[in-house]
Design an enzyme around this catalytic site. Structure first.
Site, PDB file in Angstrom:
ATOM      1  N   LYS A  59      -6.281  -0.234   1.200  1.00 16.32           N
ATOM      2  CA  LYS A  59      -6.951  -1.533   1.186  1.00 16.32           C
ATOM      3  C   LYS A  59      -8.143  -1.516   2.124  1.00 16.32           C
ATOM      4  O   LYS A  59      -7.995  -1.035   3.250  1.00 16.32           O
ATOM      5  CB  LYS A  59      -5.939  -2.592   1.629  1.00 16.32           C
ATOM      6  CG  LYS A  59      -6.457  -3.977   1.755  1.00 16.32           C
ATOM      7  CD  LYS A  59      -5.400  -4.850   2.358  1.00 16.32           C
ATOM      8  CE  LYS A  59      -6.047  -6.153   2.702  1.00 16.32           C
ATOM      9  NZ  LYS A  59      -5.292  -6.966   3.569  1.00 16.32           N
TER      10      LYS A  59
ATOM     11  N   LYS B  67      -4.934   0.648   5.855  1.00 11.71           N
ATOM     12  CA  LYS B  67      -5.651  -0.624   5.870  1.00 11.71           C
ATOM     13  C   LYS B  67      -6.761  -0.566   6.903  1.00 11.71           C
ATOM     14  O   LYS B  67      -6.519  -0.362   8.092  1.00 11.71           O
ATOM     15  CB  LYS B  67      -4.680  -1.756   6.189  1.00 11.71           C
ATOM     16  CG  LYS B  67      -5.344  -3.111   6.321  1.00 11.71           C
ATOM     17  CD  LYS B  67      -4.335  -4.237   6.391  1.00 11.71           C
ATOM     18  CE  LYS B  67      -5.044  -5.568   6.591  1.00 11.71           C
ATOM     19  NZ  LYS B  67      -4.120  -6.691   6.628  1.00 11.71           N
TER      20      LYS B  67
HETATM   21  C1  PBG Z   1      -2.941 -10.348   6.557  1.00 11.01           C
HETATM   22  C2  PBG Z   1      -3.727  -9.941   5.369  1.00 11.01           C
HETATM   23  C3  PBG Z   1      -5.115  -9.959   5.173  1.00 11.01           C
HETATM   24  C4  PBG Z   1      -5.321  -9.584   3.850  1.00 11.01           C
HETATM   25  C5  PBG Z   1      -4.088  -9.333   3.281  1.00 11.01           C
HETATM   26  N1  PBG Z   1      -3.118  -9.554   4.238  1.00 11.01           N
HETATM   27  C6  PBG Z   1      -6.199 -10.337   6.104  1.00 11.01           C
HETATM   28  C7  PBG Z   1      -6.525  -9.477   7.240  1.00 11.01           C
HETATM   29  O1  PBG Z   1      -5.904  -8.453   7.499  1.00 11.01           O
HETATM   30  O2  PBG Z   1      -7.438  -9.875   7.947  1.00 11.01           O
HETATM   31  C8  PBG Z   1      -6.656  -9.501   3.157  1.00 11.01           C
HETATM   32  C9  PBG Z   1      -6.629  -9.784   1.692  1.00 11.01           C
HETATM   33  C10 PBG Z   1      -7.960 -10.045   1.100  1.00 11.01           C
HETATM   34  O3  PBG Z   1      -9.016  -9.998   1.746  1.00 11.01           O
HETATM   35  O4  PBG Z   1      -7.981 -10.325  -0.119  1.00 11.01           O
HETATM   36  N2  PBG Z   1      -3.084  -9.523   7.657  1.00 11.01           N
END
Ligand code: PBG
Length: 327
Positions: free
Chosen positions: A247, A194
């Site tokens: 992601k 991520k």
């Molecule tokens: C929680 C989380 C996020 C997303 C999924 N889980 C936000 C982040 O990490 O800032 C992003 C999902 C999206 O942008 O569609 N941490």
């Protein structure tokens, strides 16, 4: 002309193109992210995510029915609590928003598969993904809260948990906690690879989870790095993850391919809020063909090596797959 290779031969008709197709998809691989919030009678559109809504628990079943009707079998739940605090206690409260939503959703639509996002950022007053020590997110203290959160989700009916916080060791901590409570059979889908990405912008608007100071770069990955992504993926495999997620999706398809070659677990790609918002905005202007772009983006994730695709377009894609437009 004596050409030996004529690749065009296999492109001559729609039938033949489908016969030789290399990437095939099934709607069973789609996961639809959904936002639930406290309150009653609420279905409010997220301004930066046209067509996506925040639902109160009483309105959620109507959406779940549409999801099931569209042929999507899995949802990923995100919670928006009423109150936030320093330690994100809403994340692991027995009567937290996700826990309550799960109980109700499972009662009304037990046939759907429920995955929960396990993180603190929607629940902390400072918007970071863990507890703070000064301005730093404290890794090991956060693990305990993440484990409690995952356990409370499973106790409320979650079929799978998906930690998205990017703390070190969270997969192992959650696995140990679930096992100790006799939930050995609940899989963990780790947001392993991520990146600290601007593509999450609309989500933070949707969930009200933007950090109140600083950014997430001390826990989410630097997008210049690829080998580091493999390190994260392999570490989570060792810690007991069942599915590895990459992601965002669109700008990180190289990582989808690399991870799918490096691990022998299913790989998921999450087409995040910013990807959705960009397509919506351009389509609204009449600058791109929304349906074609959405199909092309989805196919590219599967072609890169994903077996699972999380997308705000899941309902539409399930329809396109059923109609044979892709897949
Ligand atoms: C929680 C989380 C996020 C997303 C999924 N889980 C936000 C982040 O990490 O800032 C992003 C999902 C999206 O942008 O569609 N941490």
């Amino acid at each position: 002309m004596e050409l030996i290779h004529r690749p065009r031969r296999l492109r001559g008709s729609e039938y033949l193109r489908k016969m030789v197709r290399e990437t095939r998809m099934d709607k069973a691989s789609l996961i639809y992210p959904l936002f639930v919030k406290e309150g009653k009678g609420i279905q409010e559109e997220i301004p930066s995510m046209e067509g996506q809504y925040r639902y109160s628990i009483d309105r959620l079943p109507y959406e779940l029915e549409r999801v099931a009707k569209a042929g999507v079998g899995s949802v990923m739940l995100f919670g928006i609590p009423d109150k936030k605090d320093e330690v994100g206690s809403g994340a692991y409260a027995q009567d937290g928003i996700v826990q309550k939503a799960l109980r109700e959703a499972k009662r009304q639509f037990p046939e759907l598969y429920y995955i929960t996002d396990v993180c603190m950022c929607e629940y902390t007053s400072h918007g970071h993904c863990g507890v703070l020590c000064g301005h730093d997110v404290e890794n090991d203290a956060t693990l305990e809260l993440l484990s409690k959160t995952a356990l409370s989700h499973v106790q409320a009916g979650a079929d799978m948990v998906a930690p998205s916080d990017m703390m070190d060791g969270r997969v192992r901590a959650i696995r140990e906690c679930l096992d100790a409570n006799k939930y050995q059979g609940i899989p963990i889908m780790s947001y392993a690879v991520k990146y600290a990405s601007a593509f999450y912008g609309p989500f933070r608007d949707a969930a009200g989870s933007a950090p109140s100071f600083g950014d997430r770069k001390s826990y989410q990955m630097d997008f210049h790095n690829s080998r580091e992504g493999l390190k994260e993926a392999l570490t989570d495999v060792e810690e007991g993850a069942d599915i590895i997620m990459v992601k965002p999706a669109l700008s990180y398809l190289d990582m989808v391919t690399k991870v799918s070659e490096a691990v022998n677990l299913p790989v998921a790609a999450y087409s995040v809020s910013g990807e959705y918002a960009m397509v919506k905005a351009a389509a609204r202007m009449g600058w791109v063909d929304e349906e074609k772009i959405v199909c092309e983006m989805a196919v590219s994730a599967y072609r890169a090596g994903a077996q699972i695709y999380l997308t705000y377009y899941a309902k539409e894609l399930a329809g396109f797959m059923a109609e044979g437009r892709i897949g």
